[in-house]
Write an enzyme that holds these catalytic residues in place. Structure first.
Site, short mmCIF file in Angstrom:
data_model
loop_
_atom_site.label_atom_id
_atom_site.label_comp_id
_atom_site.label_asym_id
_atom_site.label_seq_id
_atom_site.Cartn_x
_atom_site.Cartn_y
_atom_site.Cartn_z
N TYR A 167 0.81 -1.22 0.00
CA TYR A 167 0.00 0.00 0.00
C TYR A 167 0.84 1.26 0.00
CZ TYR A 167 -4.90 -1.29 0.36
OH TYR A 167 -6.16 -1.73 0.10
N LYS A 193 4.79 -14.26 5.30
CA LYS A 193 5.27 -15.18 4.26
C LYS A 193 6.79 -15.16 4.31
CE LYS A 193 4.33 -17.74 0.64
NZ LYS A 193 3.84 -19.10 0.79
N ASP A 213 -0.13 -18.83 3.82
CA ASP A 213 -0.96 -19.85 3.17
C ASP A 213 -1.50 -20.84 4.18
OD1 ASP A 213 1.77 -20.12 3.24
OD2 ASP A 213 1.93 -21.44 1.53
N ASP A 242 -5.15 -7.86 4.29
CA ASP A 242 -6.23 -7.51 3.37
C ASP A 242 -6.95 -8.78 2.93
OD1 ASP A 242 -7.77 -6.13 1.57
OD2 ASP A 242 -6.19 -5.82 0.10
#
Ligand code: NAP
Length: 400
Positions: free
Chosen positions: A149, A216, A267, A291
């Site tokens: 962002y 991640k 994930d 998000d």
């Protein structure tokens, strides 16, 4: 006479008659805002027995502002929100083709609203794709300013993108296909840690069992991996007595009231929220992970129609419905006001009026259980009666 909310030594100072600016929003915004305001006033009146009252102050943005002032986001609106510190808004049309980028992004950056907070819980009776949707009850804290962002992005083939590619290839031997588009993903220790601090403070205040850092970091070791590392580090540094890492926790039952710090790879986290949702409570995530997780989690408990949101910084906060303006229903007194109503509950909770927040949530839960609901819920709930936005608000007030 209303008074301004203040923020001192890290705490809100809320008078009994706070002035709170609102933006009613475009499209169906006025319908849902009208309903929400009645619910808020009823919940405050009931909880405070006349001692407290909100003085609502309309500020303009979006189409209404453009019509009246020629600006989508007048300076007076920004000044007023800054002066009053806490505001609530309905959805706004994003003007296509120029003008302002987005009111939300502008407000976030201007007031440094670095935490996007999205509570996700199930209301009995709401149709959900899950067998046991009530097992999910999380509050997601998503970093709001950095990561993808930050807006540092260059079009494929542009001079900027080509220059960045050339620099990275020549200086660092990076392998990038010539002509690629380039986006930069900056994540700082400062930005990550202040977000994690907010999540931990909330967990402590609300008596929540755990805070899970979602990242991640297995692939993006320095950005996402940094988020994980900095998160654990600040928990130890600032909350040594009140948090414990999962690896050192005993039975997983809160360890003497301490908040358990966990981390999960993004994930895996999506799978965990579906398979073992009750093992998660507060989630802290960088921008993009947060998000995606926020909407996926909202879908599990029955969709975005009831999902509230808040953008919170240090001493400033803007709460908002998370859906759009649903323009085809504008003025029909038809759509569900639940999202902006629950955003109001979040606002009151943030300001320390927990009794008001509880009354609003109780009212909404009661109205849904009575099965007299707006079209979006009625079309999926067997035996439900469809009511208008304003009738739904009356139902909520009855159950406040
Ligand atoms: P949208 O306004 O959220 O509407 C999409 C569909 O979601 C509606 O047609 C309706 O579904 C359902 N829906 C939305 N709000 C609802 C409510 N309160 N009660 C019941 N159902 C509701 O999304 P959009 O059509 O993509 O966007 C329209 C405008 O909103 C655009 O200008 C967009 O930029 C803006 N927007 C603003 C915000 C914001 O200000 N935060 C957020 C998103 C979009 P059915 O058709 O199935 O009845």
């Amino acid at each position: 006479m209303g008074e301004r909310i203040d923020f001192r030594d890290g705490h809100w100072v809320v008078p009994d008659h706070p002035i709170i600016p609102f933006i009613e929003g475009d499209g169906t915004g006025p319908d849902i805002w009208r309903a929400a305001r009645r619910v808020f006033d009823a919940a405050v009146a009931k909880s405070a027995r006349g001692k407290r009252r909100v003085e609502w102050l309309e500020v303009l943005a979006g189409e209404k502002a453009f019509k009246e002032t020629g600006s989508w986001l007048p300076d007076a609106t920004l000044d007023s929100i800054r002066a009053h510190r806490v505001a609530i808004k309905g959805p706004l049309t994003t003007p296509v083709g120029g003008g302002i980028r987005s009111l939300n992004v502008t407000l976030r950056q201007l007031l440094d609203l670095y935490a996007c907070i999205r509570p996700v819980r199930y209301f009995e009776g709401v149709p959900s794709p899950m067998r046991e949707p009530q097992r999910l009850d999380v509050v997601i804290f998503r970093e709001n300013i950095e990561d993808v962002y930050s807006g540092v992005e260059y079009r494929a083939g542009s001079g900027e993108a080509d220059a960045v590619i050339a620099f990275l290839m020549e200086r660092f031997g990076a392998k990038i296909r010539p002509g690629s588009a380039i986006g930069i993903k900056p994540m700082s220790k400062f930005g990550s840690q202040r977000l994690v601090v907010k999540a931990i403070q909330y967990a402590l205040r609300a008596g929540r069992r755990s805070v899970t850092l979602v990242h991640k970091g297995n692939i993006m070791k320095f950005t996402e991996g940094g988020f994980r590392e900095w998160g654990y580090e600040i928990a130890k540094e600032k909350f040594a007595e009140r948090t414990v890492p999962e690896s050192e926790a005993g039975g997983g039952k809160g360890d003497g009231g301490r908040v358990i710090m966990k981390d999960r790879i993004t994930d895996a986290m999506f799978a965990q929220l579906v398979l073992r949702p009750d093992e998660y409570s507060v989630i802290a995530a960088p921008n993009l992970n947060g998000d995606l997780l926020s909407d996926a989690a909202a879908a599990q408990v029955g969709g975005l129609g009831l999902a509230p949101g808040g953008n919170v910084g240090d001493g400033y906060a803007v709460f908002e419905a998370t859906h759009g303006t649903a323009p085809k229903y504008a003025g029909l007194d038809k759509v569900n006001p639940g999202s902006v109503i629950l955003s109001g509950a979040m606002m009151f909770e943030e300001l320390g009026w927990a009794d008001v927040a509880e009354a609003i949530v109780r009212g909404l839960g009661g109205a849904i259980r009575s099965r007299r609901v707006t079209y979006d819920l009625a079309r999926q709930m067997p035996g439900a009666t469809e009511v208008s936005t304003s009738q739904f608000a009356e139902g909520i007030i009855e159950h406040v």
